[in-house]
Structures are given as C-alpha cells and as structure tokens.
Design a protein around this motif. Structure first.
Motif, PDB file in Angstrom:
ATOM      1  N   ALA A  30       2.587 -37.937 -20.717  1.00  0.00           N
ATOM      2  CA  ALA A  30       3.308 -38.158 -19.464  1.00  0.00           C
ATOM      3  C   ALA A  30       3.978 -39.524 -19.399  1.00  0.00           C
ATOM      4  O   ALA A  30       4.967 -39.693 -18.693  1.00  0.00           O
ATOM      5  N   LYS A  31       3.457 -40.515 -20.123  1.00  0.00           N
ATOM      6  CA  LYS A  31       4.086 -41.838 -20.104  1.00  0.00           C
ATOM      7  C   LYS A  31       5.393 -41.810 -20.884  1.00  0.00           C
ATOM      8  O   LYS A  31       6.376 -42.459 -20.505  1.00  0.00           O
ATOM      9  N   ASP A  32       5.429 -41.050 -21.970  1.00  0.00           N
ATOM     10  CA  ASP A  32       6.649 -40.909 -22.761  1.00  0.00           C
ATOM     11  C   ASP A  32       7.659 -39.986 -22.071  1.00  0.00           C
ATOM     12  O   ASP A  32       8.866 -40.184 -22.188  1.00  0.00           O
ATOM     13  N   LEU A  33       7.150 -38.981 -21.386  1.00  0.00           N
ATOM     14  CA  LEU A  33       8.003 -37.992 -20.721  1.00  0.00           C
ATOM     15  C   LEU A  33       7.863 -38.133 -19.205  1.00  0.00           C
ATOM     16  O   LEU A  33       7.671 -37.148 -18.480  1.00  0.00           O
ATOM     17  N   GLU A  34       7.965 -39.356 -18.739  1.00  0.00           N
ATOM     18  CA  GLU A  34       7.672 -39.662 -17.339  1.00  0.00           C
ATOM     19  C   GLU A  34       8.632 -38.971 -16.372  1.00  0.00           C
ATOM     20  O   GLU A  34       8.222 -38.439 -15.343  1.00  0.00           O
ATOM     21  N   LYS A  35       9.917 -38.939 -16.706  1.00  0.00           N
ATOM     22  CA  LYS A  35      10.884 -38.301 -15.814  1.00  0.00           C
ATOM     23  C   LYS A  35      10.622 -36.799 -15.702  1.00  0.00           C
ATOM     24  O   LYS A  35      10.703 -36.222 -14.602  1.00  0.00           O
ATOM     25  N   GLU A  36      10.279 -36.186 -16.830  1.00  0.00           N
ATOM     26  CA  GLU A  36       9.975 -34.749 -16.815  1.00  0.00           C
ATOM     27  C   GLU A  36       8.747 -34.466 -15.947  1.00  0.00           C
ATOM     28  O   GLU A  36       8.747 -33.517 -15.153  1.00  0.00           O
ATOM     29  N   TRP A  37       7.705 -35.291 -16.096  1.00  0.00           N
ATOM     30  CA  TRP A  37       6.467 -35.098 -15.347  1.00  0.00           C
ATOM     31  C   TRP A  37       6.715 -35.247 -13.844  1.00  0.00           C
ATOM     32  O   TRP A  37       6.244 -34.441 -13.038  1.00  0.00           O
ATOM     33  N   LYS A  38       7.493 -36.248 -13.442  1.00  0.00           N
ATOM     34  CA  LYS A  38       7.778 -36.460 -12.024  1.00  0.00           C
ATOM     35  C   LYS A  38       8.579 -35.301 -11.444  1.00  0.00           C
ATOM     36  O   LYS A  38       8.370 -34.902 -10.291  1.00  0.00           O
ATOM     37  N   MET A  39       9.467 -34.764 -12.232  1.00  0.00           N
ATOM     38  CA  MET A  39      10.262 -33.642 -11.738  1.00  0.00           C
ATOM     39  C   MET A  39       9.400 -32.396 -11.552  1.00  0.00           C
ATOM     40  O   MET A  39       9.576 -31.647 -10.582  1.00  0.00           O
ATOM     41  N   ILE A  40       8.477 -32.162 -12.470  1.00  0.00           N
ATOM     42  CA  ILE A  40       7.566 -31.026 -12.348  1.00  0.00           C
ATOM     43  C   ILE A  40       6.720 -31.153 -11.087  1.00  0.00           C
ATOM     44  O   ILE A  40       6.555 -30.188 -10.327  1.00  0.00           O
ATOM     45  N   ILE A  41       6.177 -32.344 -10.833  1.00  0.00           N
ATOM     46  CA  ILE A  41       5.354 -32.570  -9.648  1.00  0.00           C
ATOM     47  C   ILE A  41       6.168 -32.342  -8.374  1.00  0.00           C
ATOM     48  O   ILE A  41       5.705 -31.707  -7.422  1.00  0.00           O
ATOM     49  N   ALA A  42       7.393 -32.886  -8.346  1.00  0.00           N
ATOM     50  CA  ALA A  42       8.245 -32.710  -7.165  1.00  0.00           C
ATOM     51  C   ALA A  42       8.520 -31.228  -6.901  1.00  0.00           C
ATOM     52  O   ALA A  42       8.508 -30.774  -5.747  1.00  0.00           O
ATOM     53  N   TYR A  43       8.760 -30.473  -7.967  1.00  0.00           N
ATOM     54  CA  TYR A  43       8.994 -29.035  -7.834  1.00  0.00           C
ATOM     55  C   TYR A  43       7.761 -28.322  -7.283  1.00  0.00           C
ATOM     56  O   TYR A  43       7.853 -27.521  -6.345  1.00  0.00           O
ATOM     57  N   LEU A  44       6.590 -28.619  -7.816  1.00  0.00           N
ATOM     58  CA  LEU A  44       5.371 -27.952  -7.375  1.00  0.00           C
ATOM     59  C   LEU A  44       5.027 -28.293  -5.928  1.00  0.00           C
ATOM     60  O   LEU A  44       4.453 -27.462  -5.212  1.00  0.00           O
ATOM     61  N   ASN A  45       5.387 -29.482  -5.478  1.00  0.00           N
ATOM     62  CA  ASN A  45       5.119 -29.855  -4.091  1.00  0.00           C
ATOM     63  C   ASN A  45       6.044 -29.153  -3.100  1.00  0.00           C
ATOM     64  O   ASN A  45       5.852 -29.251  -1.889  1.00  0.00           O
ATOM     65  N   ARG A  46       7.032 -28.433  -3.602  1.00  0.00           N
ATOM     66  CA  ARG A  46       7.877 -27.602  -2.727  1.00  0.00           C
ATOM     67  C   ARG A  46       7.258 -26.215  -2.502  1.00  0.00           C
ATOM     68  O   ARG A  46       7.845 -25.358  -1.862  1.00  0.00           O
ATOM     69  N   LYS A  47       6.088 -25.992  -3.089  1.00  0.00           N
ATOM     70  CA  LYS A  47       5.306 -24.779  -2.895  1.00  0.00           C
ATOM     71  C   LYS A  47       6.026 -23.503  -3.352  1.00  0.00           C
ATOM     72  O   LYS A  47       6.201 -22.556  -2.571  1.00  0.00           O
ATOM     73  N   PRO A  48       6.443 -23.461  -4.620  1.00  0.00           N
ATOM     74  CA  PRO A  48       7.017 -22.214  -5.127  1.00  0.00           C
ATOM     75  C   PRO A  48       5.962 -21.117  -5.143  1.00  0.00           C
ATOM     76  O   PRO A  48       4.780 -21.384  -5.375  1.00  0.00           O
ATOM     77  N   LYS A  49       6.368 -19.908  -4.886  1.00  0.00           N
ATOM     78  CA  LYS A  49       5.423 -18.785  -4.862  1.00  0.00           C
ATOM     79  C   LYS A  49       5.461 -18.051  -6.189  1.00  0.00           C
ATOM     80  O   LYS A  49       6.517 -17.575  -6.609  1.00  0.00           O
ATOM     81  N   CYS A  50       4.303 -17.961  -6.837  1.00  0.00           N
ATOM     82  CA  CYS A  50       4.152 -17.215  -8.081  1.00  0.00           C
ATOM     83  C   CYS A  50       2.812 -16.496  -8.057  1.00  0.00           C
ATOM     84  O   CYS A  50       2.013 -16.665  -7.132  1.00  0.00           O
ATOM     85  N   HIS A  51       2.553 -15.729  -9.074  1.00  0.00           N
ATOM     86  CA  HIS A  51       1.241 -15.104  -9.204  1.00  0.00           C
ATOM     87  C   HIS A  51       0.213 -16.180  -9.526  1.00  0.00           C
ATOM     88  O   HIS A  51       0.505 -17.130 -10.258  1.00  0.00           O
ATOM     89  N   VAL A  52      -0.995 -16.047  -8.992  1.00  0.00           N
ATOM     90  CA  VAL A  52      -2.004 -17.097  -9.129  1.00  0.00           C
ATOM     91  C   VAL A  52      -2.449 -17.330 -10.575  1.00  0.00           C
ATOM     92  O   VAL A  52      -3.005 -18.386 -10.892  1.00  0.00           O
ATOM     93  N   SER A  53      -2.210 -16.367 -11.463  1.00  0.00           N
ATOM     94  CA  SER A  53      -2.630 -16.547 -12.858  1.00  0.00           C
ATOM     95  C   SER A  53      -1.534 -17.178 -13.714  1.00  0.00           C
ATOM     96  O   SER A  53      -1.727 -17.382 -14.909  1.00  0.00           O
ATOM     97  N   ILE A  54      -0.382 -17.492 -13.107  1.00  0.00           N
ATOM     98  CA  ILE A  54       0.697 -18.150 -13.840  1.00  0.00           C
ATOM     99  C   ILE A  54       0.607 -19.645 -13.587  1.00  0.00           C
ATOM    100  O   ILE A  54       0.810 -20.091 -12.455  1.00  0.00           O
ATOM    101  N   PRO A  55       0.273 -20.460 -14.591  1.00  0.00           N
ATOM    102  CA  PRO A  55       0.099 -21.895 -14.361  1.00  0.00           C
ATOM    103  C   PRO A  55       1.400 -22.585 -13.999  1.00  0.00           C
ATOM    104  O   PRO A  55       2.478 -22.199 -14.440  1.00  0.00           O
ATOM    105  N   MET A  56       1.285 -23.623 -13.186  1.00  0.00           N
ATOM    106  CA  MET A  56       2.430 -24.463 -12.800  1.00  0.00           C
ATOM    107  C   MET A  56       3.568 -23.659 -12.176  1.00  0.00           C
ATOM    108  O   MET A  56       4.723 -24.068 -12.215  1.00  0.00           O
TER     109      MET A  56
END
Length: 347
Positions: free
Chosen positions: A246-272
């Motif tokens: 995550a330190k090397d890919l910091e921008k990617e990690w922050k974008m993933i977190i921001a996306y997940l905090n928007r509460k996308p709806k998926c099946h519970v067995s699908i990670p992230m």
C-alpha cells in the motif's frame, strides 16, 4: 585437507546450491497466434531454452497456464461459473446462479425474508446472507453491528474482533497506525494495509528500487523489515517480480477505500465489492474504469507484470479489462466530500 576445512567447504557448496538464482521462463506470443501449424489445439509449448510460445484458442476455449509443468498445453473448454447477485450477465439470467436477473442486466437473488438452502449464501440477493439456523435470507450487518464472519457484513465491510469479546463490521482502512488488531483481523482493515509482528497497524514498508528483478530469488529490499525475494510470473522477458504494498501503491489504495465508503452493493461473498453493480455509486464510466484499474493493479500486479498481449486472456483476464488505459490522474478520491467522509471514518 583437515576435517574443519572440509566442513567449511561443504557449507560453501551447500550455500551456493540454495542461493543459486533461478531463471524465469519467458512467455512470448506465437507469430499469427499459431504455436504448431500441424496441431492447432496446442496453445503453449516450452522449448529447450525455457521459452514458452503462446498462441490462440478457438472461441469458447482457453489455455490453462497452471499446466506448465508439461512441455505442451492444449486448449480446453472454458468452465463457465454461474454469476452471483450483483454481477452482470451477458445474454440471459440463465447465466446467474439463481436464474434471476433484472432489466439492467444484473443477476439477482432471493429477497430478504425468503427461504434459502443450508449454506446457500449464493441464493440470497446483494447485501443479504443465508442464516444457517432458519434458512432465511437476512440483511447483512452494517458498520458497528455484530458479525461472526465477513459474509454477515455488507459487501463493503470487514468483520473485526475489535473489542476482544465480539466481532463487529468495520470499514476497510478504518484503523490508524498503532491500533491493536484482534484474532483473525485482515490487514485491509488498517489504514496502511499493513500489520506489524506485534499485530498492530503500522506504516507499510516501501520497496527500494524497481519491482522487477532478473531472476527468481533475487533480493527485494524495503525501507525497513526483513527483505523478501522475487518470484517468477509470466513475464514476456523472463523477469521476476517483487511484491509491492500500500505504501508503493498509495494512490490506488486510497481510491479503493474511497470507493468502498460509497457503499457499493454486491453479493456478500464477493470481496471488496468487486461486482459490476458497484458502477451505480460512481459518477461515470471513466471513474468506474479507473477504480477497476486500481483494484487490478493493487491485487494482481505481481502476477500480471510484463505479460505479453497474448497472455492477457489467460492470466487474470479481468485485470486487463481496463489495465492498459492510463488513469493515473484519476487515482485520487473524486470529491472533497469523499475526502471529508473518509477522514471522519478513519479518525
């Protein structure tokens, strides 16, 4: 030669044996996609120089690179897995596990309150789970609510043993450095995506230099901690690759977190929340493609680094849906509101 000298000679020979770098195979594309004109079903063949020539397979077939212990691989029929609720079907709901789909082309499952088979989690709709005691689809837990595994939480959450007594659903990247993790907590719950030896969230070490090495087993050194060693993938030039975090890919990690905090709806067995229905919480197609670029690079970079074009349909093909596009300028949270909400969740 005395016994002591023989002993040291033995140690030196043994050390040389175990530290000898291993050359990685090269995976290159066959001219015109044809490996062997006399046997069109051959999709990969390894020559005496440890070079793997890779070709095309007929429509509906694929080439399994896990069979590379053999010198020759043949095309075989693709195994089509049924799609879970929240994933897109191509032609009809018959492609869905439940056999149900909506007018937007998404697979759907049984609604809350309906029955489901024992351990039939795949039968329930997005953000629902099958309760094993009563065999009924129920709403998955929200942030702060109790859980006993990740499938009991909404698809954008993790199940954390935060207070040492009970598990609760928590967001990805919610814990700051220094936070002590509980039994079974995933590193993705840390803001840094890294856990120290004493089970605390800690700033992730950074790789020194390039992530590409000449041979398997070459040393990969980081800003702190123990070194690791490069591993072979399917690199076109036969290179080995070091793990980046995550330190090397910091921008990617922050974008993933921001996306997940928007509460996308998926099946519970699908990670992230990696399903096509997540597209509904982003503003446009370009942003959605940038998110997929970030997830692909974050999870599969070590496996897909340096892949030849012909390999991209055989090794993590989902990663190459958008991987060739340059979204580096998009790898930041899209709005100030997202930044503020993320800061509130973390602190």
């Amino acid at each position: 030669m005395c016994i002591r000298d023989r002993y040291f000679l033995f140690l030196l020979v043994a050390l040389a044996f175990f530290t000898t770098a291993k050359l990685c195979r090269k995976f290159v594309c066959a001219p015109d996609g044809e490996v062997d004109p006399e046997e069109p079903m051959i999709c990969a063949k390894r020559d005496k120089n440890n070079v793997v020539i890779v070709g095309d397979c007929p429509e509906g077939m694929t080439c399994d690179m896990n069979d590379m212990q053999n010198h020759t691989i043949y095309c075989h029929k693709k195994i089509e897995h049924k799609k879970l609720p929240g994933q897109k079907f191509a032609n009809s709901p018959a492609e869905c596990f439940s056999g149900k789909g909506d007018s937007e082309g998404f697979c759907r499952g049984n609604p809350a309150g309906s029955s489901c088979a024992k351990d039939g989690v795949a039968e329930c709709d997005v953000d629902l789970y099958c309760h094993p005691a009563v065999n009924i689809c129920l709403e998955a837990s929200n942030t702060g609510e109790y859980c006993n595994d990740y499938t009991k939480c909404k698809s954008n959450l993790l199940c954390s043993w935060e207070d040492g007594t009970r598990y609760r659903c928590r967001s990805y990247g919610v814990y700051p450095n220094g936070k002590l993790l509980g039994l079974g907590d995933e590193k993705e719950i840390c803001q840094s995506d890294y856990v120290s030896e004493n089970s605390r969230c800690e700033e992730a070490p950074q790789l020194l230099g390039s992530n590409v090495r000449d041979n398997e087993g070459d040393k990969c050194e980081y800003t702190r901690g123990y070194p690791e060693y490069s591993s072979c993938g399917y690199h076109e030039k036969g290179k080995a690759v070091c793990r980046r975090g995550a330190k090397d890919l910091e921008k990617e990690w922050k974008m993933i977190i921001a996306y997940l905090n928007r509460k996308p709806k998926c099946h519970v067995s699908i990670p992230m929340a990696q399903c096509e229905m997540g597209r509904k919480v982003v503003k446009d197609q370009k942003e959605w493609e940038a998110i997929w670029f970030a997830i692909s690079k974050f999870h599969w970079e070590q496996h897909i680094e340096g892949l030849a074009p012909c390999m991209r349909k055989y090794v993590h093909p989902e990663a190459f849906k958008y991987i060739n596009k340059d979204y580096s300028s998009s790898l930041v949270p899209i709005s100030m509101l997202t930044l503020i909400s993320l800061a509130i969740v973390i602190f």
